[in-house]
Enzyme design. Structure first.
Site, PDB file in Angstrom:
ATOM      1  CG  ASP A  40      83.855   1.350  -3.668  1.00  0.00           C
ATOM      2  OD1 ASP A  40      84.004   1.804  -2.523  1.00  0.00           O
ATOM      3  OD2 ASP A  40      83.523   2.049  -4.648  1.00  0.00           O
TER       4      ASP A  40
HETATM    5  C1  GLC Z   1      83.643   5.459  -4.703  1.00  0.00           C
HETATM    6  C2  GLC Z   1      83.022   5.138  -3.384  1.00  0.00           C
HETATM    7  C3  GLC Z   1      81.665   4.520  -3.472  1.00  0.00           C
HETATM    8  C4  GLC Z   1      80.926   5.101  -4.658  1.00  0.00           C
HETATM    9  C5  GLC Z   1      81.672   4.665  -5.916  1.00  0.00           C
HETATM   10  C6  GLC Z   1      81.039   5.273  -7.169  1.00  0.00           C
HETATM   11  O1  GLC Z   1      85.014   5.332  -4.723  1.00  0.00           O
HETATM   12  O2  GLC Z   1      83.825   4.410  -2.462  1.00  0.00           O
HETATM   13  O3  GLC Z   1      80.952   4.787  -2.248  1.00  0.00           O
HETATM   14  O4  GLC Z   1      79.585   4.634  -4.699  1.00  0.00           O
HETATM   15  O5  GLC Z   1      83.051   5.009  -5.886  1.00  0.00           O
HETATM   16  O6  GLC Z   1      81.237   6.655  -7.189  1.00  0.00           O
END
Ligand code: GLC
Length: 747
Positions: free
Chosen positions: A262
């Protein structure tokens, strides 16, 4: 593809990346180039959600290109309810809006994987045509507790419903030749302190509930990518856990795709690569240098790096960027809006209907509640979408031919002008991207009483919006507010005094408390957050043009305190709007956390999540059970038959439409195990089937399959799946509490 390879070959004047020469390419890459492929290009503004303008403006992330070897950059963008990219760009009047589809919870509420695949196909087409390679969705985590701020992105409390829905969505997205990304792997069930919280749970709860949804999606749909979660699991960060990413994900389940972190997730880049987490997103110089240092200092074997680079290249050669696809920037948003509408129509859940629905469009309808005039299409955070429009209920009803009671309509029309301005002003100053100011509810008592005399019925809408990085506030989000209750009481009293019906519409991203007020409504319709066509969907259901066929993907308990996870979930109070994600960014990999529910969360309820708990230990604590949903017609089931076939059981049930309207029905197949070798839930969902639309008097046969492996439970003693011997009961039911039709099988 040829174009791209030729161009790259000319530029590179050496071997270029092809699907069949990846080992050779890996051998030609320098360490710096390998690190550049694995560590992303970074985020331009980490306002809690990924954004990056390298590939497509407003996408979430990208990988670095290595032109000399014909390796392109690939673009990653959110999210589960539609593609999230900036809708406008400097220097052009062209817009780049994306269809705002129903939220994940609503897709699961359709209990119709075929329809979910249709949504995925449309969503994936926009990913392709806007030049993105991988969509960062679906979000598939389990609804452990109704206050989790991201439940709207997720599907269900049950891993089978969630897993089947996830697999269907992945198939739809990837049918376009772009990647999906199931997330967040794993046990990501609260937003408070999400970057550091240590989820502590038994191996059985892990395998049977929190991993099972990912296992089903991987085994059925083999998604191109998977995203690890921010949290720890039993003391190890999810992105740094070989037992999770190598032993289980690849060893047990045979995952062949690519794993990414993430955004900003985890700490130890070397540990992540070693564990089997290939892409470090969104990426930074620090992570890049850490990877190179780890190799140079002998803390990270080059074969681990090469394995990750190989998996990254295996992803890249599948992507449109590698194929040199000429994207149009012009997907058919009109056709996709129709898919959005069709999915929302089937995701609406009718919870109560005592002679109220369907009605109209003839007659006069009194429309109340600020949310009727400011519909909520979806949740906030990375799961948000820049939609071309949102149809609210006032417009939806007007388009369906309804006539609104003019006194209230005029009042709300004027009131909402100020409220819209105020909300936009507050939102504009919000430090945290996910907060959304909602219009303040009002109670125009005199207008309500006047309308009760002139209108034929009343519709009251209540809305709830929440999102990433913040869990819901029990008192302000889960409970109805005093003004909302006062509005409902005044409306109910005035209209019932005139012998007229009151319908409540819940435009919500997740469960709200219903027990204390459901008696005030003659009908309750949950339209969740239905995407850009929401107002049309609700109007069609109210008028009967659409016969509701949705079923609850979670339990609605009578009181929050009765939730099995309530003793182990952080209670948030709106007066402390601190930034939740980073609440306790303890430096580095510290795991000696001390604060319950914040630093660590005990999954003390174990496997007893949702109906597994309520049906077994607290049947009287439920307002509406898992799988519940009413129809405007009636169905009779008969002739349940079970046949042993290829090591599984094929279960058939005949469904007859005995009512006066066409409609669809859902057969939920639960299994009740002997439960002698270990404590077992009274029943567990193992399969389900939705009928096609049946005309009055028409019948069909639904088929469902239960494999012997579906009956297995995780034994803590042996550390493996075990199928208990003895007599099992197969239950074809309307919901988790319905006695249903039953047959016995024996292992
Ligand atoms: C975020 C989320 C994830 C998302 C990523 C990109 O913090 O937890 O679900 O795809 O960042 O935006």
């Amino acid at each position: 593809m040829l174009t791209f390879i030729l161009a790259a070959a000319i530029a590179a004047s050496g071997p270029v990346l092809r699907p069949d020469n990846i080992p050779e390419i890996v051998s030609l890459l320098t360490l710096e180039e390998k690190a550049a492929i694995l560590v992303g290009c970074g985020s331009t503004a980490f306002d809690g959600i990924g954004r990056n303008d390298i590939g497509v403006k407003g996408s979430a992330g990208a990988t670095h290109a290595i032109p000399r070897l014909g390796i392109p950059s690939i673009v990653l963008a959110d999210g589960p309810a539609g593609l999230r990219i900036d809708p406008t760009r400097p220097g052009t009047d062209k817009t780049f809006y994306c269809t705002g589809f129903p939220i994940g919870t609503m897709l699961a509420a359709t209990w119709n994987p075929g329809l979910v695949t249709e949504v995925g196909r449309a969503m994936g087409n926009e990913v392709l045509e806007y030049g993105v390679d991988v969509l960062l969705g679906p979000g598939v985590n389990i609804h452990r507790n109704p206050l989790c701020g991201r439940n709207f992105e997720y599907y269900s409390e049950d891993p089978v419903l969630a897993g089947e829905t996830a697999a269907a969505m992945v198939d739809g997205i990837e049918s376009n030749g772009v990647g999906a990304c199931i997330k967040h792997f794993a046990v990501n069930n609260q937003e408070l302190n999400r970057l550091h919280n240590d989820a502590r749970l038994s191996a059985r709860a892990l395998r049977e509930i929190y991993l099972k949804v990912f296992e089903i999606a991987v085994r059925k749909a083999q998604p191109w990518t998977l995203m690890t979660s921010y949290n720890y699991i039993n003391g190890t960060h999810a992105s740094e856990a070989p037992w999770l990413l190598t032993d289980i994900l690849r060893g047990d389940w045979g995952f062949e795709g690519t794993v990414m972190t993430d955004w900003g997730g985890g700490y130890d880049t070397a540990a992540q690569i070693h564990a089997g987490n290939e892409l470090i997103q969104s990426g930074s110089d620090a992570r890049y240098n850490a990877l190179i240092d780890a190799v140079r200092e002998g803390r990270l074997p080059m074969e681990d790096v090469d394995r990750s680079v190989t998996r990254a290249l295996e992803l890249i050669v599948k992507c449109p960027a590698y194929m040199g696809y000429e994207h149009s920037d012009a997907p058919d948003l009109e056709a996709h809006a129709a898919v959005c509408r069709k999915a929302a129509d089937e995701g609406v859940v009718l919870l109560k209907n005592e002679g109220a629905l369907p009605f109209g469009p003839s007659g006069i309808t009194a429309l109340l509640g600020v949310t009727s005039y400011a519909f909520i299409a979806g949740g906030t955070g990375s799961g948000d979408v820049h939609r071309p429009y949102v149809v609210d209920l006032q417009k939806g009803l007007a388009d369906e031919g309804f006539t609104l009671e003019s006194g209230l309509d005029g009042f709300y029309g004027a009131y909402m002008v100020d409220e819209r301005w105020r909300c936009a002003n507050v939102d504009g100053k919000n430090s945290w991207v996910i907060d959304r100011e909602r219009p303040i509810e009002v109670v125009p008592v005199e207008l309500i009483r006047a309308a009760a005399r002139t209108a034929d019925r009343a519709v009251v809408t209540f809305g709830r919006v929440f999102g990433e990085g913040k869990d819901r506030d029990l008192y302000h989000s889960y409970m109805l507010q005093d003004r909302e209750l006062q509005l409902l009481r005044e409306t109910s009293k005035a209209f019932r005094a005139q012998g007229k019906k009151v319908t409540v519409i819940l435009n919500i991203g997740g469960v709200v408390e219903m027990e204390s007020w459901k008696g005030l409504a003659d009908a309750i319709l949950v339209c969740w957050q239905p995407g850009e066509e929401g107002g049309h969907t609700v109007a069609s259901v109210l008028s009967g043009a659409v016969n509701p066929s949705g079923r609850l993907p979670m339990t609605v308990s009578k009181r929050y305190e009765d939730e099995p996870s309530a003793p182990n979930f952080p209670l948030i109070f709106a007066d402390k709007p601190f930034n939740y994600s980073f609440y306790r960014r303890l430096e580095g990999n510290k795991k000696d956390y001390t604060v319950k529910d914040i630093d660590y969360t005990d999954y003390e309820e174990d496997i007893w999540v949702g109906y597994r708990y309520f049906c077994t230990k607290a049947r009287d604590r439920v307002s509406f059970p898992f799988g519940f949903g009413l129809s405007y017609t009636s169905f009779r089931w008969s002739n349940m038959r079970v046949a042993r076939q290829d090591g599984a059981w094929k279960v058939c049930v005949d469904v007859l439409n005995t009512g006066g309207r066409a409609g669809k029905d859902v057969v939920e197949l639960y299994v009740s195990a002997p439960g002698r070798d270990m404590d077992k839930p009274a029943r567990e969902l193992k399969a389900f089937a939705k009928t096609p639309e049946l005309q009055p008097g028409e019948s069909c046969t639904v088929e469902m399959t239960v494999a012997e492996s579906d009956l297995a439970s995780w034994s803590e003693e042996s550390g493996s799946w075990v199928v208990e011997k003895g007599r099992y009961r197969l239950i074809a039911a309307r919901n988790a509490e319905d006695r249903g039709l039953r047959r016995k099988i024996r292992i």
